[in-house]
Every structure is written in C-alpha cells, then in structure tokens.
Design an enzyme around this catalytic site. Sequence first.
Site, mmCIF file in Angstrom:
data_model
loop_
_atom_site.group_PDB
_atom_site.id
_atom_site.type_symbol
_atom_site.label_atom_id
_atom_site.label_comp_id
_atom_site.label_asym_id
_atom_site.label_seq_id
_atom_site.Cartn_x
_atom_site.Cartn_y
_atom_site.Cartn_z
ATOM 1 N N SER A 161 0.863 -1.174 0.136
ATOM 2 C CA SER A 161 0.030 -0.181 -0.081
ATOM 3 C C SER A 161 0.937 1.301 -0.071
ATOM 4 O O SER A 161 1.819 1.527 -1.013
ATOM 5 C CB SER A 161 -1.127 0.143 1.071
ATOM 6 O OG SER A 161 -2.045 0.951 1.172
ATOM 7 N N ASP A 325 -8.586 -6.473 -5.046
ATOM 8 C CA ASP A 325 -8.164 -5.242 -4.588
ATOM 9 C C ASP A 325 -8.831 -4.228 -5.452
ATOM 10 O O ASP A 325 -8.343 -3.917 -6.452
ATOM 11 C CB ASP A 325 -6.825 -4.921 -4.392
ATOM 12 C CG ASP A 325 -6.104 -3.893 -3.637
ATOM 13 O OD1 ASP A 325 -7.142 -3.059 -3.549
ATOM 14 O OD2 ASP A 325 -4.953 -3.645 -3.652
ATOM 15 N N HIS A 358 -7.834 -5.360 -0.619
ATOM 16 C CA HIS A 358 -6.601 -4.574 -0.413
ATOM 17 C C HIS A 358 -5.873 -5.117 0.811
ATOM 18 O O HIS A 358 -4.620 -5.123 0.758
ATOM 19 C CB HIS A 358 -6.804 -2.969 -0.317
ATOM 20 C CG HIS A 358 -5.778 -2.268 -0.175
ATOM 21 N ND1 HIS A 358 -4.715 -2.168 -1.011
ATOM 22 C CD2 HIS A 358 -5.031 -1.202 0.857
ATOM 23 C CE1 HIS A 358 -3.698 -1.410 -0.952
ATOM 24 N NE2 HIS A 358 -3.799 -0.876 0.359
#
Length: 385
Positions: A161, A325, A358
């Site tokens: 991320s 995601d 995610h």
Amino acid sequence: MTTSQELNNLDNSVGIVETKYYSFSEKIKLENGLDFGPITVAYETYGKLNENKDNAILVLHALSGDAHAAGYHSQEDKKPGWWDDMIGPGRAFDTNKYFVISSNILGGCKGTTGPASINPETQKPYALTFPMITVEDMVKVQKKLIDYLGIQSLLSVTGGSMGGMQAMEWAINYPEMVKSVIVIASTSRLSAQGIAFNQVGRSAIISDPNWNNGNYYDSEAPAMGLAIARMIGHITYLSEESMHQKFGRKLQNKTELDFSFDINFQVESYLRYQGKSFVDRFDANSYLYITKAMDYFDIPQKYGSLTKAFKQIGAKFLVISFSSDWLFPPEQSKDIVKTLMKIDKEVTYCDIESPYGHDAFLLEYKQQAKMVKGFLKSVTDKLYN
C-alpha cells in the site's frame, strides 16, 4: 501468566523486540520548500547486520502501521507486529539471513515526529503547525536512519500500500543504494477514487467539534470523527466477496430486525469495533497529514512520466497485486510493470487470486512468502555469485 501457545508463538517469531529511537537536529528540506527539524525516528530491527553490511532490508509500513513489524514487546503481548507472518526465522524476510529494519514514518504517531510531538520552540504539540509532508519527505527521514545505522547498500526495500509508494521513491531517489524493490498492492499515483475516500475521512475528523482546529491534545480527542474515518477507510480495504463471506446479512445478537437505529447487522458491529479500536491507538491529526501525503503522491506528474522516473533505477523489481483489490487494483500494478519492461528493467510480476481485497497484503502471507523468498534468492545470487 504466559500460555504454552504464546510461548510457541515467541519461539516461532523474532521473539521479544524493542523499539529504539534515533534523533537528529539537522533540518531536512521538505518537498514544500520548508526546512524542518529536529526529528526523532522510532525503529525496530530484526536479525543481524553482516560484516559487509549488505544484507539489510528496509520494510515500509502503510497508513496506520508503525515500526513494530514483527515479534512481541513483552511475553504478555497478545498480538505480534503487523507483518509478523512475513518477518522471522525461515519466513519470507528470513532473519537468519537478513537484517530487517522497520521505522515509523514522518508525521506518524508511534514515536516518530508528527503533529502530536512537542515543538521545541513552543513546548506544545505541533498540531496544525506541523508542516505538510509528502511520501518523499518520509523517505528522506528514513535515509537519515539508514545512514545512522552505517548502511550504504540496501538489499531490498519493500512495503504494501503506502509502503509500496515509499519503496518506489527509494528506488528513484537512491538508485545506486537500492538493489531490489518489492512493491505490494500499491500504485504509482493515487487515483481520484482514493483521494475522494481520503477526503471523506478527513471531513469526518474536521467536522468533529472536539477536533478544535487540531488543538485537542489537552482536552477530549475527536474520537467520533476518527472512528468514522477509520470505518470508511476499512471498507476500502475489504472486498464485496470477503464482506459477503464474513458477514452476509447476518444479524448481530438478534433473531430479527428491531426497526431502530441501533446495530442490527454483524457488519455494522464489526465496523464500529474497527473504528473504536483505531481511536485507542492513532492520532487524528496524523491521519489528516498522512492521507494528504498519499493524495499528493503522483510519480508520473512529479517526474514528467513513469518512464522518466524509472529511467535511472538500477534495482530489480518484484510487483505483487491482488485480484479483488479495488482500492489499488491490479491494473495500477500492471502499469508499473509495463513501464519497467518497456525500458528494459528487471521485473517480476504476480497477481494473486484472493477474496480479501486490499487487506490481502496483510493476510495472504503464504503465497507472498513463496514469491518473496524466490525473488530475494535471485537478487542475492546475481549480486554475489
């Protein structure tokens, strides 16, 4: 009392670890043009730095992470570091082989200088006098830490991320120092959708009367606003499939709807819990500053194009994405991979099939570990054989 299961967890991890602190008085030049300092950095290390100091791996955390990536702070700890499944003896980042470093980012609230820190000039928390920062600024502070540790070469920099954003900035800004990069569930620029969700979260905090223009450190914190921001953010970390599998339309401690605004569904209870627990460990102003830094992140715009940004990179890349995601979808990872391939850079790509959205980068550790182990072996084989 420590249970046998907890002792087993300690045996299978890096064990008991300590958060350390490095402070420097020299000011750094922020991307906005301001000079800022002094700065304290909270960090942890796992494994041993070898004699040549060439086995170091820098782990970079996401928005709500911290320096505590692996192990336990005491035998009473019930929860290990946020990437404990990936860092330790025999794990993806094998501490029998590598010296792993993890630090809290600039602007954070877990030991590194941020808006909750005391401004030495006023002896009060910085609050909104803390300067606006960028991902590159975070990397500049990390570079100071790496220099302090006497490390001139990083075998790898890695993160998921926002950690992946930092990893790419490392490769761009210090191409001769970084030997490999592992970018997981990340992007080269935050999308309009990502900016929009961040703005809604910030609005929730700012709208809380207790926020008081950021000056709440000697009074009640904007807990409701921060909790709502976390709930909004947490939804983006999941996927429709994972939410359906975990909750569906199951009721929470009820056999039928009660036709009120109280909690009816399990998913509502889950989000409320996530919001409340986040308030207990995070600072609202840090949330504002860090999400804004993510909004500003745009490598193609900053360097003219992704191709120009990556042109001088010498590192070998591993890029991992996850099928479900929708915050940083696989297409954004593929853009990074295609650009690297176009300019003849070494890159390996894997899109992992996962229902976890995610958050998969924190959950799908078995498949990631296999990829990371093989990748790091190829990097070391090329460097030393």
